[in-house]
Design an enzyme around this catalytic site. Structure first.
Site, mmCIF file in Angstrom:
data_model
loop_
_atom_site.group_PDB
_atom_site.id
_atom_site.type_symbol
_atom_site.label_atom_id
_atom_site.label_comp_id
_atom_site.label_asym_id
_atom_site.label_seq_id
_atom_site.Cartn_x
_atom_site.Cartn_y
_atom_site.Cartn_z
ATOM 1 N N GLY A 126 0.849 -1.305 0.127
ATOM 2 C CA GLY A 126 -0.005 -0.070 0.042
ATOM 3 C C GLY A 126 0.861 1.313 -0.048
ATOM 4 O O GLY A 126 1.365 1.610 -1.056
ATOM 5 N N CYS A 127 1.135 1.913 1.145
ATOM 6 C CA CYS A 127 1.626 3.201 1.359
ATOM 7 C C CYS A 127 3.191 3.236 1.015
ATOM 8 O O CYS A 127 3.686 4.112 0.328
ATOM 9 C CB CYS A 127 1.510 3.829 2.648
ATOM 10 S SG CYS A 127 -0.326 4.201 2.905
#
Length: 183
Positions: A126-127
């Site tokens: 994700g991030c």
């Protein structure tokens, strides 16, 4: 060096965002941050932070109900004691996956004459991934530290590392980064 969102929400088994491999990364991130500081390199911590109720979170906040854990004042949005930013470290607050999107990170790094970023934190798929992709798009050379990033499931973690290494970032272990910094 970037420490992406490594907060209690990913380290606490009672959290819906718990990443079982995240606690093992903390010591590695602490060592990397300490060495970066010794070398006079900037250490940047990113934190997801929302106004109560997520008014500034857009569709991302609506899509992922667990993001309410990052409403201002949440204890799970805080870093563990050993990863509290030191004096001189930079803090970037963000509402979306990439540490670059909607923040001053790119201009800050440019002003500091930074040309590459070492990325640690959560979550790999994700991030961390979004930050690495945006780093290369902003002209920085990203390196993702494979054993200092974590995800909630090993399958997207491994897939993200494979994809990042193939297209967007150098992927190294903590020991390799520390060896390069010793040279």
């Amino acid at each position: 060096m970037l420490v992406v969102d490594l907060v209690r929400a990913y380290l606490s088994p009672e959290s819906p965002l718990y990443a079982p491999s995240a606690p093992a990364t903390v010591d590695r991130v602490v060592r990397l941050a300490a060495r970066a500081r010794e070398l006079g390199r900037p250490v940047v911590f990113t934190y997801v932070s929302y106004a109560p109720g997520g008014a500034d979170g857009g569709w991302f906040y609506r899509k992922v109900p667990a993001l309410k854990l990052f409403d201002e004042g949440s204890a799970l949005a805080q870093p563990p004691d050993e990863l509290v930013p030191a004096p001189g470290d930079l803090i970037v607050r963000k509402q979306y996956p990439s540490a670059f999107f909607g923040t001053s990170l790119a201009s800050t790094l440019t002003a500091l004459a930074v040309d590459s970023v070492v990325i640690t934190g959560v979550s790999t798929s994700g991030c961390v991934r979004a930050t690495a992709v945006d780093a290369i798009g902003h002209g920085f050379r990203p390196a993702v530290v494979a054993d200092a990033v974590a995800d909630r499931d090993p399958r997207p973690h491994e897939a993200a590392l494979f994809d990042l290494g193939a297209k967007y970032a150098d992927v190294h272990a903590t020991a390799e980064i520390l060896d390069r910094w010793a040279a």
